[in-house]
Design a protein around this motif. Structure first.
Motif, PDB file in Angstrom:
ATOM      1  N   ILE A  44       0.811  -1.208   0.000  1.00  0.00           N
ATOM      2  CA  ILE A  44       0.000   0.000   0.000  1.00  0.00           C
ATOM      3  C   ILE A  44       0.851   1.267   0.000  1.00  0.00           C
ATOM      4  O   ILE A  44       0.512   2.263  -0.649  1.00  0.00           O
ATOM      5  N   ASP A  45       1.992   1.249   0.691  1.00  0.00           N
ATOM      6  CA  ASP A  45       2.832   2.446   0.751  1.00  0.00           C
ATOM      7  C   ASP A  45       3.778   2.567  -0.440  1.00  0.00           C
ATOM      8  O   ASP A  45       4.573   3.505  -0.515  1.00  0.00           O
ATOM      9  N   GLU A  46       3.682   1.621  -1.391  1.00  0.00           N
ATOM     10  CA  GLU A  46       4.509   1.677  -2.596  1.00  0.00           C
ATOM     11  C   GLU A  46       3.739   2.212  -3.805  1.00  0.00           C
ATOM     12  O   GLU A  46       4.327   2.483  -4.847  1.00  0.00           O
ATOM     13  N   ILE A  47       2.428   2.356  -3.653  1.00  0.00           N
ATOM     14  CA  ILE A  47       1.606   2.850  -4.758  1.00  0.00           C
ATOM     15  C   ILE A  47       1.963   4.303  -5.042  1.00  0.00           C
ATOM     16  O   ILE A  47       2.059   5.126  -4.124  1.00  0.00           O
ATOM     17  N   ASP A  48       2.182   4.626  -6.318  1.00  0.00           N
ATOM     18  CA  ASP A  48       2.576   5.991  -6.663  1.00  0.00           C
ATOM     19  C   ASP A  48       1.666   6.574  -7.742  1.00  0.00           C
ATOM     20  O   ASP A  48       0.708   5.935  -8.189  1.00  0.00           O
ATOM     21  N   HIS A  49       2.003   7.791  -8.141  1.00  0.00           N
ATOM     22  CA  HIS A  49       1.187   8.531  -9.113  1.00  0.00           C
ATOM     23  C   HIS A  49       1.046   7.775 -10.435  1.00  0.00           C
ATOM     24  O   HIS A  49      -0.025   7.779 -11.051  1.00  0.00           O
ATOM     25  N   TYR A  79     -10.053   7.470  -0.195  1.00  0.00           N
ATOM     26  CA  TYR A  79      -9.349   6.344   0.421  1.00  0.00           C
ATOM     27  C   TYR A  79      -7.934   6.744   0.835  1.00  0.00           C
ATOM     28  O   TYR A  79      -7.512   6.492   1.970  1.00  0.00           O
ATOM     29  N   PHE A  80      -7.208   7.401  -0.057  1.00  0.00           N
ATOM     30  CA  PHE A  80      -5.827   7.760   0.263  1.00  0.00           C
ATOM     31  C   PHE A  80      -5.746   8.912   1.262  1.00  0.00           C
ATOM     32  O   PHE A  80      -4.784   9.005   2.027  1.00  0.00           O
ATOM     33  N   VAL A  81      -6.747   9.782   1.276  1.00  0.00           N
ATOM     34  CA  VAL A  81      -6.809  10.811   2.318  1.00  0.00           C
ATOM     35  C   VAL A  81      -6.982  10.149   3.680  1.00  0.00           C
ATOM     36  O   VAL A  81      -6.352  10.541   4.671  1.00  0.00           O
ATOM     37  N   PHE A  82      -7.834   9.128   3.729  1.00  0.00           N
ATOM     38  CA  PHE A  82      -8.037   8.367   4.965  1.00  0.00           C
ATOM     39  C   PHE A  82      -6.739   7.696   5.412  1.00  0.00           C
ATOM     40  O   PHE A  82      -6.357   7.771   6.589  1.00  0.00           O
ATOM     41  N   LEU A  83      -6.037   7.043   4.485  1.00  0.00           N
ATOM     42  CA  LEU A  83      -4.782   6.365   4.826  1.00  0.00           C
ATOM     43  C   LEU A  83      -3.739   7.350   5.340  1.00  0.00           C
ATOM     44  O   LEU A  83      -3.001   7.054   6.289  1.00  0.00           O
ATOM     45  N   LEU A  84      -3.696   8.526   4.719  1.00  0.00           N
ATOM     46  CA  LEU A  84      -2.742   9.548   5.143  1.00  0.00           C
ATOM     47  C   LEU A  84      -3.104  10.080   6.526  1.00  0.00           C
ATOM     48  O   LEU A  84      -2.233  10.288   7.381  1.00  0.00           O
ATOM     49  N   LYS A  85      -4.387  10.270   6.748  1.00  0.00           N
ATOM     50  CA  LYS A  85      -4.869  10.776   8.034  1.00  0.00           C
ATOM     51  C   LYS A  85      -4.552   9.809   9.167  1.00  0.00           C
ATOM     52  O   LYS A  85      -4.201  10.225  10.281  1.00  0.00           O
ATOM     53  N   MET A  86      -4.659   8.519   8.878  1.00  0.00           N
ATOM     54  CA  MET A  86      -4.393   7.487   9.876  1.00  0.00           C
ATOM     55  C   MET A  86      -2.911   7.124   9.955  1.00  0.00           C
ATOM     56  O   MET A  86      -2.521   6.254  10.726  1.00  0.00           O
ATOM     57  N   ASN A  91       2.795   9.468   1.872  1.00  0.00           N
ATOM     58  CA  ASN A  91       2.527  10.344   0.731  1.00  0.00           C
ATOM     59  C   ASN A  91       1.245   9.923   0.032  1.00  0.00           C
ATOM     60  O   ASN A  91       0.939   8.730  -0.063  1.00  0.00           O
ATOM     61  N   ASN A  92       0.520  10.922  -0.456  1.00  0.00           N
ATOM     62  CA  ASN A  92      -0.729  10.654  -1.167  1.00  0.00           C
ATOM     63  C   ASN A  92      -0.453  10.605  -2.669  1.00  0.00           C
ATOM     64  O   ASN A  92      -0.138  11.627  -3.277  1.00  0.00           O
ATOM     65  N   PRO A  93      -0.569   9.427  -3.305  1.00  0.00           N
ATOM     66  CA  PRO A  93      -0.228   9.300  -4.727  1.00  0.00           C
ATOM     67  C   PRO A  93      -1.226   9.942  -5.676  1.00  0.00           C
ATOM     68  O   PRO A  93      -0.962  10.061  -6.870  1.00  0.00           O
TER      69      PRO A  93
END
Length: 233
Positions: A44-49, A79-86, A91-93
């Motif tokens: 999940i933390d490897e997903i990029d733009h 979804y990625f805003v949630f992951l960043l918030k938690m 980084n948000n891709p």
């Protein structure tokens, strides 16, 4: 298949965002499609733009309309805003991706035949006529603003995937598929007309240039459209 932190995301949507079950289901369906596309190839933390862009291109290839793609991008953003918030990711891709415009219909006062007449090239020996036809085709078939068309560079176009990377308001980016007719006209323009213009002057990387080899302004583009429309009735 489920996706990372799906239960936590469900609780976030239900209790913090206070969404209805049908809205949550739509998010789940779109996220499952995204992770199915990735096929467990990344953490999940490897997903990029680039993964997001590849997914959007894949949606276009499957003939999803822009409204559907906009909804899926909206779901990914939440979804990625949630992951960043938690703090599940750093980084948000998808932070710099813009939802594509909904499909634009041709103005009611122009029929398809009239547009085809405007785009038609009557003299291939005139570089400006080929350029003008290409401009009109891109405005209508790609749904671009005149300012976006003015700022298009050759480096913004993927010839392999027939996709434009358009920079819109606020420097936000969106992918725009380019149809076969537009690509054919563009290839004629780039290989013939633009080359003839560029040889005479120090040209730029901008796609649509004037007889002096400079970028066409937004006003110039609309003047071209107006002139062609008046000429061909």
């Amino acid at each position: 298949m489920d996706f990372p932190y799906c239960e936590e995301f469900y609780n976030y949507l239900k209790y913090e965002k206070k969404l209805e079950e049908n809205s949550i289901y739509a998010y789940y369906s779109d996220l499952k499609e995204f992770f199915s596309f990735l096929d467990n190839s990344k953490e999940i933390d490897e997903i990029d733009h680039n993964d997001i862009l590849d997914f959007v291109i894949n949606l276009h290839e499957k003939n999803n309309n822009n409204r559907s793609i906009a909804r899926k991008i909206s779901g990914l953003k939440n979804y990625f805003v949630f992951l960043l918030k938690m703090e599940y990711i750093e980084n948000n891709p998808i932070s710099d991706c813009e939802r594509p415009n909904y499909e634009k219909k041709l103005p009611e006062f122009l029929t398809l035949q009239e547009v085809e007449q405007l785009v038609k090239i009557e003299n291939f020996d005139r570089p400006d006529e080929v350029r003008d036809s290409c401009i009109i085709e891109f405005l209508y078939s790609c749904g671009l603003r005149a300012s976006e068309l003015s700022n298009l560079k050759i480096s913004d176009l993927s010839f392999e995937m027939n996709v434009l990377n358009v920079v819109g308001k606020g420097d936000k980016q969106r992918l725009v598929p380019v149809g076969n007719i537009a690509m054919e006209l563009l290839n004629i323009y780039l290989k013939n007309s633009r080359v003839r213009i560029a040889k005479r002057y120090n040209s730029t990387d901008y796609i649509f240039i004037s007889k002096l080899g400079k970028k066409l302004s937004r006003v110039s583009i609309w003047e071209i459209v107006k002139k062609r429309a008046l000429k061909r009735g």
